[in-house]
Design an enzyme around this catalytic site. Structure first.
Site, PDB file in Angstrom:
ATOM      1  N   SER A 103      -9.711  -0.701   7.159  1.00  0.00           N
ATOM      2  CA  SER A 103      -9.189  -0.553   5.772  1.00  0.00           C
ATOM      3  C   SER A 103      -8.449  -1.834   5.011  1.00  0.00           C
ATOM      4  O   SER A 103      -8.228  -1.614   3.872  1.00  0.00           O
ATOM      5  CB  SER A 103      -8.363   0.778   5.872  1.00  0.00           C
ATOM      6  OG  SER A 103      -9.001   1.829   5.530  1.00  0.00           O
ATOM      7  N   SER A 133      -9.751   1.636   2.744  1.00  0.00           N
ATOM      8  CA  SER A 133      -9.079   2.148   1.980  1.00  0.00           C
ATOM      9  C   SER A 133      -7.753   1.480   1.302  1.00  0.00           C
ATOM     10  O   SER A 133      -7.242   2.031   0.324  1.00  0.00           O
ATOM     11  CB  SER A 133      -8.251   3.471   2.715  1.00  0.00           C
ATOM     12  OG  SER A 133      -7.375   2.903   3.800  1.00  0.00           O
ATOM     13  N   LYS A 157       1.014  -1.225   0.200  1.00  0.00           N
ATOM     14  CA  LYS A 157      -0.160  -0.067   0.086  1.00  0.00           C
ATOM     15  C   LYS A 157       0.873   1.108  -0.044  1.00  0.00           C
ATOM     16  O   LYS A 157       1.937   1.289   0.572  1.00  0.00           O
ATOM     17  CB  LYS A 157      -0.785  -0.004   1.416  1.00  0.00           C
ATOM     18  CG  LYS A 157      -1.906   0.973   1.320  1.00  0.00           C
ATOM     19  CD  LYS A 157      -2.809   1.018   2.487  1.00  0.00           C
ATOM     20  CE  LYS A 157      -3.913   1.866   2.650  1.00  0.00           C
ATOM     21  NZ  LYS A 157      -4.860   1.567   3.677  1.00  0.00           N
TER      22      LYS A 157
END
Lengths: 472, 100
Positions: free
Chosen positions: A178, A154, A79
């Site tokens: 997330s 996310s 990420k």
């Protein structure tokens, strides 16, 4: 070769038995990325040269007959809020568009020492603020299982990379769901570890008392392997805990699983949950019962206050964490070039650098921390947080693990919830309590979450692996 | 209505953010909706509850105050790398915009 390389275990077998080389496997992944990612949009950047060098090193080890770690040569997607030295680290924000990481996060350092390959950085909601990856300043990521739907967020890019076969596993971060919500939306596995189990050093912070880094994988066993590799105390994160994990994560004992009692909190089985999700959860419970696992109905009475408590604490911490992005030290936006003084420079960088959701949360956080409102909101939320944690402590006197849905709905359409922040926030209603209480939680198909006692990742990963085997 | 135009302007100033007319209008609406939801906390009595501060029950400790390389750098070379990562540099110095 494709199906041989999608789990860590199979990849490792293939690599050590010389069915394929690390270079061949890497080339295969880049081929898939080139073919599919134009449409899906999981990655923001890839680092082919560094990956190639890493793969060559692994192949030399194989040829020399050296013993390889389970994670050696495994292509991982990371990420874009986790530092990988030399690669961009933008948190999907215009304000960090040109920023490159100058050091490895502790989790990356640990995985690098195991020989893992960092093939690229994945799209996310800007500064991890969102549940659909639509607040990214750079692009929309699509759900590989249905391109009209969001991948969740996310960590949507990480979930889409794994679900789309463009990485064996990925790292994400989870502040209110997330990792788990995108894992659920993309039909894969996601683990949010106990607060303090994994070092946050090198993670661009959103909310420091809620954030944790964790794996997104195709199997629970893989999640256990990655978690074991990244967990541990780190002098560079003073909130990391001195807990040592071992074999119990990856080799759970069936007898132990059969002695467990799973709690079903009535506050999580409410009207308004999608019918398909409900049916899946009912089937999961029936399957566990078939394995002689016991169930007990429990109550977590302060659940209904979780959303408010979460948003107050998260926004307060995010607004102070993001104060450092003043446009001097990290990056500068072109609109601030002609600033007349220092204040003007701060304001121009932040106004043009941050997207709408980030601004909304900064302003919300500034309000709840401001004099005159602090006691009514922030201080009160910290007390309610203690009550939410106490609910779990009480429940865990009677049960070992708690089972809930991950999200009240299946993936929604791209654009569907962007105009109503409160509806978007409700996507995380079942996941945010684990962050508030600091507990480990595992999301896995179909649509269920297992919440464990602090530092008892072995319980949820063990039950998860047990379930995975019988379903297969 | 808790969030007024005047308050949102004040909060934006405190946050070092300038809102466009559109953003300001949208945020007033959004935040009032969010705060309406927060009202539910008013019904809860938290007298005598100790707040949960941070994500774990850790106690503060202090490390030795010793000089060392930057936490991010492990060799002197890496210090140079950190300097290079700054948006503007000159001869190993960090260059910042004129501020006075």
């Amino acid at each position: 070769m494709k199906s041989d390389i999608l789990t860590i275990k199979k990849f490792h077998e293939g690599l050590t038995n010389k069915v394929f080389s690390a270079r061949e496997a890497l080339a295969e992944f880049y081929k898939i990325i080139d073919a599919k990612d134009g449409e899906i949009g999981a990655y923001l950047s890839t680092d082919r040269d560094a990956s190639q060098t890493q793969a060559e090193e692994i192949d030399r080890m194989v040829n020399r007959g050296e013993k390889l770690s389970a994670l050696a040569g495994i292509p991982l997607a990371i990420k874009d809020n986790i530092m990988v030295k030399g690669q961009p680290c933008t948190a999907s924000s215009k304000l960090l568009e040109k920023y490159k990481a100058i050091y490895d996060a502790t989790v990356i350092k640990k995985l690098r020492s195991e020989g893992s390959i960092f093939i690229g950085k994945t799209n996310m909601d800007e500064f991890a603020m969102g549940s659909s990856t639509e607040t990214s300043a750079f692009k929309i990521t699509k759900n590989p299982r249905d391109l009209t739907k969001v991948p969740g967020g996310s960590s949507g890019g990480s979930a889409a990379a794994v679900a789309g076969g463009m990485a064996v596993a990925a790292l994400g971060s989870d502040t209110g769901g997330s990792i788990r919500e995108p894992a659920d939306f993309c039909g894969i596995v996601g683990l949010k570890p106990t607060y303090g189990a994994v070092s946050r050093y090198g993670l661009i912070p959103m909310s420091s008392s809620l954030d944790q880094i964790g794996p997104l994988t195709n199997t629970v066993e893989d999640a256990a392997i990655v978690f074991r590799a990244i967990a541990g105390e780190d002098p560079r994160d003073s909130t990391s805990a001195s807990v040592i994990y071992g074999e119990e994560l990856t080799n759970p004992k069936v007898e132990h699983m059969r002695e467990m009692t799973i709690g079903l909190p009535k506050e999580y089985f409410i009207s308004g949950i999608d019918k398909g999700v409900q049916a899946n959860i009912a089937a999961v419970i029936a399957d566990f019962k078939g394995l002689r696992v016991r169930f007990k109905e429990i109550s977590l009475p302060h659940t209904k206050y979780a959303l408010s408590t979460y948003y107050i604490i998260m926004a307060a911490e995010a607004s102070s964490n993001l104060a450092r992005l003043e446009g001097i030290r990290y990056a500068r936006v072109p609109e601030a070039e002609n600033a007349v003084d220092l204040m003007d420079r701060y304001v121009k960088n932040r106004s043009h650098g941050f997207g709408a959701e980030v601004k909304r949360r900064i302003i919300l956080g500034t309000f709840v921390l401001s004099s005159g409102h602090y006691d009514a909101y922030y201080a009160k939320a910290q007390k309610v947080r203690a009550l939410i944690r106490r609910d779990f402590d009480e429940a865990f006197k009677d049960v070992d693990v708690i089972l809930t849905p991950v999200s009240p709905t299946p993936p929604f359409k791209i654009g569907e919830k962007m105009n109503n922040p409160l509806t978007m926030y409700l996507s995380d209603i079942f996941t945010m309590t684990a962050n508030l209480a600091g507990l480990p939680a595992l999301a896995m198909p179909p649509n269920f979450q297992l919440i464990g006692k602090p530092f008892h990742e072995a319980d949820i990963l063990g039950l998860g692996q047990y379930f995975e085997r019988i379903r297969r | 209505m808790l969030i007024t135009k005047k308050l949102i302007d004040h909060l934006a100033r405190l946050s070092r953010i300038e809102l466009t007319a559109d953003e300001s209008k949208r945020f007033i609406k959004d935040l009032n909706g969010i705060f309406k939801h927060f009202k539910e906390l008013d019904t809860l009595d938290v007298k005598g509850v100790n707040p949960m501060i941070g994500g774990a029950g850790l106690k503060n400790i202090f490390r030795t105050d010793a000089v060392s390389l930057s936490g991010k750098a492990e060799t002197v070379d890496e210090e140079g790398y950190i300097i290079d990562a700054f948006p503007e540099t000159h001869d190993g110095y960090l260059k910042v915009p004129k501020i006075l």
